[in-house]
Scaffold this active site. Structure first.
Site, PDB file in Angstrom:
ATOM      1  N   ASP A   1     -12.885  -3.791  -0.030  1.00 47.19           N
ATOM      2  CA  ASP A   1     -12.316  -4.926  -0.573  1.00 47.19           C
ATOM      3  C   ASP A   1     -13.283  -5.189  -1.783  1.00 47.19           C
ATOM      4  OD1 ASP A   1      -9.868  -5.235   0.720  1.00 47.19           O
ATOM      5  OD2 ASP A   1     -11.007  -6.170   2.470  1.00 47.19           O
TER       6      ASP A   1
ATOM      7  N   SER B   1       0.834  -1.225  -0.093  1.00 47.39           N
ATOM      8  CA  SER B   1       0.057   0.053   0.028  1.00 47.39           C
ATOM      9  C   SER B   1       1.002   1.299  -0.061  1.00 47.39           C
ATOM     10  CB  SER B   1      -1.023  -0.096   1.221  1.00 47.39           C
ATOM     11  OG  SER B   1      -1.767  -1.117   0.945  1.00 47.39           O
TER      12      SER B   1
ATOM     13  N   LYS C   1      -8.354  -5.897  11.021  1.00 49.28           N
ATOM     14  CA  LYS C   1      -9.484  -5.752  10.148  1.00 49.28           C
ATOM     15  C   LYS C   1     -10.874  -5.921  10.982  1.00 49.28           C
ATOM     16  CE  LYS C   1      -9.013  -6.115   5.544  1.00 49.28           C
ATOM     17  NZ  LYS C   1      -8.982  -6.735   4.307  1.00 49.28           N
TER      18      LYS C   1
END
Ligand code: ATR
Length: 277
Positions: free
Chosen positions: A106, A21, A70
């Site tokens: 996602d 990222s 997450k």
């Protein structure tokens, strides 16, 4: 006279050093000439809450969140988007008005990758076969259902995980036993590998995709290597294929847009930057 603050963003994980990222967001910041920084942050689970609440004070406008945080960030967020609530995990946080907003991009990234690289793909043309029911499968299933896929056949080595997802996502998801996984591919219009099979250092994906519908689309969330055993088998069966790197790139777009105010492009130059050794 005080200068405008330079917005900061980053990615929180543990460990974090493998994350691509920073390359993605760093490339966009540089290419677009935006003043800002995107930083990898190695944060242990016991420190997550303290770090999250400190970041806005240090000039952060938001961050990405990856494994193993997450799910945990949902409980720490002040607001959770519908799709993050459905998936049960967040990958994108926006700090605004003293609040932490949690989102999950996602499923969006998964579908945007298919739309960009297989523009003729029609999600509603037939059932999808999804191999694997781990964390990554949740975003994929939510993306497929949101895109209009009429039925998902889900198959996983550990059946209970598939059954838990089927119960969570409702009637459109049916479970197929792993020892009969090839049945899931019968007549499928979309085929997705969400297992780690085929990933560098992992065993290969060895199931046949021979029963898939003519013209079906196959995609893998594994992108190291880029050309996986799953995609090679799909091509052998005459299917269209899209590799998994684009999902990583597209899932990053909404966060960048929220933090830095511009929606960046996913193109070949960005792929090259991420694929460089
Ligand atoms: P992620 O969050 O990336 O999906 P995960 O939750 O560990 O990671 O899930 C990995 C997926 O790969 C699971 O579907 C896992 O099956 P199990 O639920 O049975 O563990 C699947 N997987 C990993 N190794 C496998 C193998 N050797 N054979 C079949 N499936 C495998």
């Amino acid at each position: 006279m005080s200068a405008d603050p330079i917005p900061l963003a980053g990615v929180i994980g543990w460990p974090i050093w493998h994350s691509k990222s920073p390359r993605v967001h760093g490339y966009w910041l540089n290419f677009l000439g935006i003043k800002g920084h995107y930083i990898p942050m190695n944060v242990a689970p016991e420190d997550l809450e303290t770090v999250l609440h400190s970041l806005p004070k240090a000039g952060f406008v938001g961050c990405n969140v990856t494994i193993p945080h997450k799910e945990a960030v949902l409980a720490l967020a002040d607001e959770v988007s519908d799709r993050a609530a459905r998936v049960g995990a967040a990958n994108t946080l926006v700090f605004k008005d003293g609040k932490i907003h949690a989102d999950n991009t996602d499923g969006y990234g998964f579908i945007a990758n298919l739309k960009q690289n297989a523009p003729d793909w029609q999600p509603d043309a037939g059932p999808a076969a999804v191999f694997g029911a781990g964390g990554a499968a949740r975003g994929v299933i939510d993306g497929l259902l949101t895109a209009g896929v009429p039925e998902i056949r889900l198959t996983n080595r550990t059946r209970e995980r598939a059954e838990a997802l089927a119960e969570h996502f409702g009637d459109k998801v049916t479970v197929i036993a792993w020892d009969r996984a090839e049945i899931a591919a019968e007549g499928a219009n979309t085929l997705v590998n969400t297992t780690s099979l085929g990933m560098e250092g992992q065993p290969p994906f060895t199931l046949s995709l021979a029963g898939a519908a003519k013209g079906a689309l196959a995609t893998d969330i594994v992108y190291v290597p880029l050309d996986t055993p799953f995609l090679i088998e799909a091509r052998k069966q005459g299917l269209e294929t899209v590799d998994g790197l684009g999902m990583l790139l597209h899932q990053a777009v909404p966060g960048f847009n929220a933090w830095f105010g511009t929606s960046p492009a996913v193109d070949a130059a960005l792929r090259d930057v991420v694929l460089a050794p």
